[in-house]
Design a protein around this motif. Structure first.
Motif: not given
Length: 423
Positions: A187-188, A219-223, A226-234
């Motif tokens: 789904a992601c 991707c975070m919304e669709a998976c 919930k196994k994708t993650f957002y990295r704020g620094t990049t």
């Protein structure tokens, strides 16, 4: 939308892209009956891949306590609720289990892709039904650890009475270890507006192209897992990469042979078995009778997919816990639960031998053979005869190298009398 065959659902379903399958697929089995929730897998992954700044809330591998725990909080309950809203009362299974194209019967409900068509937002219909967890839901990755469901209130100084008897405990919880399922229909991948997510043709591992990702978090919304993650620094998304250098045989410890991931290798409970399985052109599994994953999933049928009704055809499989009420397990693993637990509770000779392969070697076992040994024990398990033979199982790597040789009975070491009290 295209029509693709989802063999876990026993039917074709809608998916935003045409079907395309790798030659072989990364897959794994977790035996929940053995998991002690020690988090060795979690820390092995964390110390290998996600220890850098901005990855504080990334747990590519996590172990949560069910039924209350989850990371992000209540991820599965919220997705199940969305599907129920989209198809009230219709999320059920039917038909008869038959061949490799319908081993669990047929799912009559809607998948996250089919349900998404009725959820129209400002940008039109989504490609996969889902939601974006809040910051609060991403906090405290191990909340509700060891919280059981109980049928009676505790009384100080007294044990529970009668809550612990099989086939179902009245007071229960279990540990659910999770990584990305490297789904056949991710789904992601379907939801990414940048086409930054792809499946590798050589092994089906799902990766995010960091150069293309813009951190939209679709991707975070669709998976649904919930196994994708957002990295704020990049400002990009990241996920489990299945330790692909090890799977490729590039870890020096493997001597050039494909190896299991770090989380699999670090598991002290020996609950994990990872492999690569061959696929037919329609995405079903090519018959490979003596591949341990093929045997456990398609022959013994003791390992089941996690939430198959989501429709992503996950490649993570679980041997369900014996003590948990069946209705709870069936909503999590589908209609194959009763047969799987019955088989696992009184395993036949071959199943008992194959279960010894878990955690025995870091290298991937592609084939096994069994040498018969003597009968060492017999009894009756809830009305079924059970006999244990001390067979020897031998596992082979991709090139035919023998990597495992172990017996069903574990060796017994008796401490000599002169060392009885020494360390």
């Amino acid at each position: 939308m295209s029509n693709v065959l989802n063999w876990q659902l026993g039917r074709e379903m809608d998916y935003p892209y045409d079907a395309a399958y790798p030659d072989q697929q990364f897959a794994f089995i977790f035996n929940i009956n053995r998991c002690i929730g020690c988090q060795s897998c979690t820390m092995a992954c964390k110390s290998t891949w996600t220890f850098s700044k901005g990855q504080e809330y990334m747990w590519w591998n996590n172990v949560e306590t069910k039924p209350y725990g989850g990371y992000p909080h209540h991820w599965d309950v919220k997705t199940l609720d969305l599907l129920e809203q989209a198809n009230p009362g219709g999320q059920n299974w039917g038909g008869v289990a038959k061949d490799l194209k319908a081993p669990y019967g047929q799912f009559n409900g809607k998948t996250v892709f089919e349900a998404a068509k009725s959820f129209i937002g400002p940008e039109g219909a989504n490609r996969a039904l889902g939601y974006l967890p809040t910051d609060e839901e991403w906090s405290a990755p191990n909340r509700y650890e060891d919280h059981p469901v109980g049928n009676e209130k505790g009384v100080k100084g007294q044990y529970f009475k009668g809550g612990e008897l099989l086939p179902e405990h009245k007071t229960w919880f279990f540990y659910l270890a999770r990584i990305c399922n490297h789904c056949s229909y991710p789904a992601c991948l379907a939801a990414c507006p940048r086409n930054a997510i792809y499946k590798r043709p050589e092994d089906g591992i799902v990766l995010i192209d960091q150069e293309r990702c813009r951190g939209y978090r679709k991707c975070m919304e669709a998976c649904p897992y919930k196994k994708t993650f957002y990295r704020g620094t990049t400002r990009t998304s990241e996920k489990c990469i299945a330790c692909f250098p090890r799977v490729e045989g590039k870890d020096q410890a493997g001597g050039g042979l494909p190896m299991q991931t770090r989380c699999m290798a670090a598991c002290i409970g020996h609950i994990r078995l990872q492999g690569l399985v061959q696929l037919n052109k329609d995405g079903t599994w090519k018959e490979d009778r003596y591949n341990p994953l093929y045997y456990l999933i398609h022959v013994a049928k003791v390992a089941l997919p996690l939430y198959p009704q989501f429709g992503t055809e996950p490649n993570g499989y679980y041997i369900p816990p014996r003590w948990v009420p069946r209705p709870y397990l069936k909503q999590m693993f589908g209609p194959g639960v009763d047969a799987a637990i019955d088989k696992y509770s009184a395993p036949d000779r071959e199943l008992l031998a194959v279960l010894q392969l878990f955690g025995k070697d870091q290298r991937i076992c592609f084939r096994y053979e069994i040498k018969e040994g003597p009968k060492v024990f017999e009894t009756e398990v809830r009305g079924k005869k059970f006999a244990m033979f001390n067979d020897t199982i031998i596992g082979y790597a991709k090139d035919g190298t023998k990597i495992i040789e172990t017996t069903v009975e574990e060796p017994l070491h008796v401490r000599p009398e002169k060392h009885a009290n020494s360390i």
